[in-house]
Design a protein around this motif. Sequence first.
Motif, mmCIF file in Angstrom:
data_model
loop_
_atom_site.group_PDB
_atom_site.id
_atom_site.type_symbol
_atom_site.label_atom_id
_atom_site.label_comp_id
_atom_site.label_asym_id
_atom_site.label_seq_id
_atom_site.Cartn_x
_atom_site.Cartn_y
_atom_site.Cartn_z
ATOM 1 N N SER A 64 23.555 51.484 23.440
ATOM 2 C CA SER A 64 23.001 52.467 24.560
ATOM 3 C C SER A 64 24.091 53.619 24.417
ATOM 4 O O SER A 64 25.177 53.722 23.616
ATOM 5 C CB SER A 64 22.949 52.195 25.822
ATOM 6 N N ASN A 65 23.755 54.696 25.009
ATOM 7 C CA ASN A 65 24.732 55.919 25.119
ATOM 8 C C ASN A 65 25.742 55.697 26.188
ATOM 9 O O ASN A 65 26.477 56.633 26.589
ATOM 10 C CB ASN A 65 23.817 57.300 25.223
ATOM 11 N N ILE A 66 25.696 54.556 26.909
ATOM 12 C CA ILE A 66 26.726 54.348 27.956
ATOM 13 C C ILE A 66 27.344 53.037 27.776
ATOM 14 O O ILE A 66 27.125 51.871 28.026
ATOM 15 C CB ILE A 66 26.027 54.188 29.280
ATOM 16 N N PRO A 67 28.413 52.944 26.267
ATOM 17 C CA PRO A 67 28.693 51.792 25.907
ATOM 18 C C PRO A 67 29.543 50.904 26.742
ATOM 19 O O PRO A 67 30.012 49.811 26.558
ATOM 20 C CB PRO A 67 29.379 52.324 24.724
#
Length: 418
Positions: free
Chosen positions: A163-166
């Motif tokens: 995701s773009n929120i690792p």
Amino acid sequence: MIHSLFLINCSGDIFLEKHWKSAVSQSVCDYFFEAQERAADVENVPPVIPTPHHYLISIYRDKIFFVSVIQTEVPPLFVIEFLHRVADTFQDYFGECSETAIKDNVVIVYELLEEMLDNGFPLATESNILKELIKPPTILRSVVNSITGSSNVGDTLPTGQLSNIPWRRAGVKYTNNEAYFDVIEEIDAIIDKSGSTVFAEIQGVIDACIKLSGMPDLSLSFMNPRLLDDVSFHPCIRFKRWESERVLSFIPPDGNFRLISYRVSSQNLVAIPVYVKHTISFKENSSSGRFDVTIGPKQNMGKTVEGVVMTVHMPKAVLNMNLTATQGNYTFDPVTKVLTWDVGKITVQKLPSLKGMVNLQSGAPKPEENPSLNVQFKIQQLAISGLKVNRLDMYGEKYKPFKGVKYITKAGKFQVRT
């Protein structure tokens, strides 16, 4: 980038080494040992040591030196930050970052180092991701692994990696939703003989413990955010929002993490919470001297100063000390010449003092200078800079979380010259 990592204990033994590219001989550490011998104290070992073919970049944590070997020029702070991240990960996994804990969990240590660096470059350093990749050790898991021959490495890729929120895994669920913030400030100061402040600076951090379900979006605002200098942020914080509004807006990682660290360096903003009255004198051509120290609270905003410990490195000519403490206990080590006075909590009504005689070697010259006093203390529920959290708002989820903020002020390197 990072070629190899050596872990060295206080005795100078290399008890663990890891190589990411080609193996580097342990003899490269001889340059480090030479620098260690030249430095009087462990904290004075230079963090960057150039050698003919490598650079050695090291940190000292929990009685262990983490020494990395670099072959090309890189920003040293980048490597130092990574080494601290390795030590924090060991602390998180094993409860302590000690030689014993690392040796007891050596397989997990190698698995972690393999995931944290890829071909010498940092890859996964977030605690949440690492815990999905490599399960933390438990007694049951280690028994099952030894019987079945399986390992702690997870079967699937962590959900956060894709995701773009690792830093946050998907599908987090809690029965009690809680968000706690600890504002911890350390005051570094040098006070001169007359009681004036020569230097004062506050190093602060905000540590968070977030246990919230789903994908919450938090906003944390302060009463007086303009106090803060040199703020460094966790990657989850939206920097543009901080620049424009001085508000911390972020989707938090799950669990414990450091939200920000900061500095308050304006001398007029740094309040000194304790004062020390001192009379230390050595008579000329005499084998005795006088020692008289009193410590009291100064600007503590009505809060109690506790956990007070004073250490004094006495001159080499001192043989012994006969002192009387009105509060707490004192010890004097005649070998290292270190006086330690454990005061405890300071009450304004009766200020603690330590006074008595100092015995010197007969015939020894009078000490050239008086020793400096190093003071440790703690003040609960106070941020000495005056920083205050205004409010915490949550968006994106329907439930109401329980929120809490705790303030602690501690002494960093707090020195009083006599």
